[in-house]
Design a protein around this motif. Structure first.
Motif, short mmCIF file in Angstrom:
data_model
loop_
_atom_site.label_atom_id
_atom_site.label_comp_id
_atom_site.label_asym_id
_atom_site.label_seq_id
_atom_site.Cartn_x
_atom_site.Cartn_y
_atom_site.Cartn_z
N LEU A 87 14.12 -21.60 21.99
CA LEU A 87 14.20 -21.10 23.36
C LEU A 87 14.60 -22.22 24.32
CD1 LEU A 87 10.91 -18.97 23.57
CD2 LEU A 87 13.24 -18.14 23.20
N SER A 88 15.35 -21.85 25.35
CA SER A 88 15.63 -22.81 26.41
C SER A 88 14.34 -23.03 27.20
CB SER A 88 16.72 -22.27 27.34
OG SER A 88 16.21 -21.23 28.17
N THR A 89 14.33 -24.06 28.01
CA THR A 89 13.15 -24.34 28.84
C THR A 89 12.80 -23.14 29.70
OG1 THR A 89 13.73 -26.68 28.88
CG2 THR A 89 12.24 -25.92 30.60
N LEU A 90 13.82 -22.51 30.28
CA LEU A 90 13.59 -21.35 31.14
C LEU A 90 13.08 -20.16 30.35
CD1 LEU A 90 13.76 -20.34 34.04
CD2 LEU A 90 16.13 -19.67 33.58
N GLN A 91 13.64 -19.91 29.18
CA GLN A 91 13.15 -18.81 28.36
C GLN A 91 11.69 -19.02 27.96
OE1 GLN A 91 16.35 -19.17 25.49
NE2 GLN A 91 17.07 -17.10 25.97
N ALA A 92 11.35 -20.23 27.58
CA ALA A 92 9.96 -20.54 27.22
C ALA A 92 9.04 -20.34 28.42
CB ALA A 92 9.86 -21.97 26.68
N ALA A 93 9.51 -20.70 29.61
CA ALA A 93 8.70 -20.52 30.82
C ALA A 93 8.51 -19.03 31.12
CB ALA A 93 9.35 -21.23 32.00
N ALA A 167 10.10 -24.11 34.95
CA ALA A 167 11.32 -24.64 34.31
C ALA A 167 11.98 -25.72 35.17
CB ALA A 167 12.30 -23.51 34.03
N MET A 168 11.98 -25.51 36.49
CA MET A 168 12.56 -26.52 37.38
C MET A 168 11.77 -27.83 37.30
SD MET A 168 13.58 -24.21 40.71
CE MET A 168 14.16 -25.59 41.68
N ALA A 169 10.45 -27.72 37.26
CA ALA A 169 9.60 -28.92 37.16
C ALA A 169 9.85 -29.65 35.84
CB ALA A 169 8.14 -28.54 37.32
N GLN A 170 9.96 -28.89 34.76
CA GLN A 170 10.21 -29.50 33.45
C GLN A 170 11.59 -30.16 33.41
OE1 GLN A 170 9.18 -27.28 29.88
NE2 GLN A 170 8.03 -25.86 31.17
N ALA A 173 11.43 -33.38 35.44
CA ALA A 173 10.66 -34.40 34.73
C ALA A 173 11.48 -35.01 33.61
CB ALA A 173 9.37 -33.81 34.18
N ALA A 174 12.37 -34.23 33.01
CA ALA A 174 13.18 -34.72 31.89
C ALA A 174 14.34 -35.60 32.34
CB ALA A 174 13.72 -33.53 31.09
N GLN A 175 14.66 -35.53 33.64
CA GLN A 175 15.83 -36.30 34.14
C GLN A 175 15.45 -37.68 34.56
OE1 GLN A 175 17.68 -33.89 37.12
NE2 GLN A 175 18.44 -32.44 35.63
#
Length: 175
Positions: A87-93, A167-170, A173-175
């Motif tokens: 799953l993408s980050t957004l899909q998981a969220a 998803a935006m926060a994740q 944080a990854a950037q």
């Protein structure tokens, strides 16, 4: 002599030649010809957003555009965003925040939110952006306005908003 296809479509990184009726919508070609049924036909009038896909980085209602208009374009459907095993980050969220009920609008919501997050990252203003030069935290009203073209008949808007925020926060944080 071979006939040139009406359109050469790149869908989720795969090349497809479309030789069919030039009056067919991108939505119908995706669903009926390519078998990508994740993109949903809701209203077929561009009012609900269930058919949202990403074309060259911009979200569009695939029911309102002809497939032949997208010759050589890069098209991303929900199938190109993630898979059940990855799953993408957004899909998981969306799963974590129960951002769906019946799930019919979910593919369009996720495609739209994926493109919206990138729009925000690139600094695109919206109708409720106070000052595009400022980079304040994105308010809930900003996200709601940017997602206003995607309707959820079940009313899972608060959960969708929570999923997008997560998803935006994740992503930040990854950037």
């Amino acid at each position: 002599m071979a006939q040139r296809p009406a359109a050469r479509l790149s869908v989720n990184g795969q090349s497809h030649e479309y030789h069919g009726d030039p009056r067919r919508s991108l939505l119908d070609v995706l669903r009926l010809d390519l078998g990508l049924t994740g993109t949903k036909k809701g209203c077929d009038h561009g009012q609900c957003g269930a058919c949202t896909v990403i074309v060259n980085g911009r979200r569009i209602n695939s029911c309102l555009t002809l497939a032949v208009m997208h010759d050589e374009d890069e098209i991303t459907t929900i199938e190109g965003i993630g898979t059940p095993d990855a799953l993408s980050t957004l899909q998981a969220a969306f799963v974590a925040h129960d951002g769906f009920q019946c799930g019919y609008c979910t593919p369009g919501q996720i495609c739209s939110a994926t493109a919206m997050i990138e729009e925000i990252r690139q600094g695109w203003p919206s109708a409720v952006t106070a000052d595009p030069a400022d980079k304040p935290a994105v308010a809930d009203a900003e996200i709601r306005e940017r997602m206003s073209g995607n309707l959820c008949r079940c009313g899972a808007y608060d959960n969708i908003l929570a999923a997008i925020r997560d998803a935006m926060a994740q992503t930040e944080a990854a950037q």
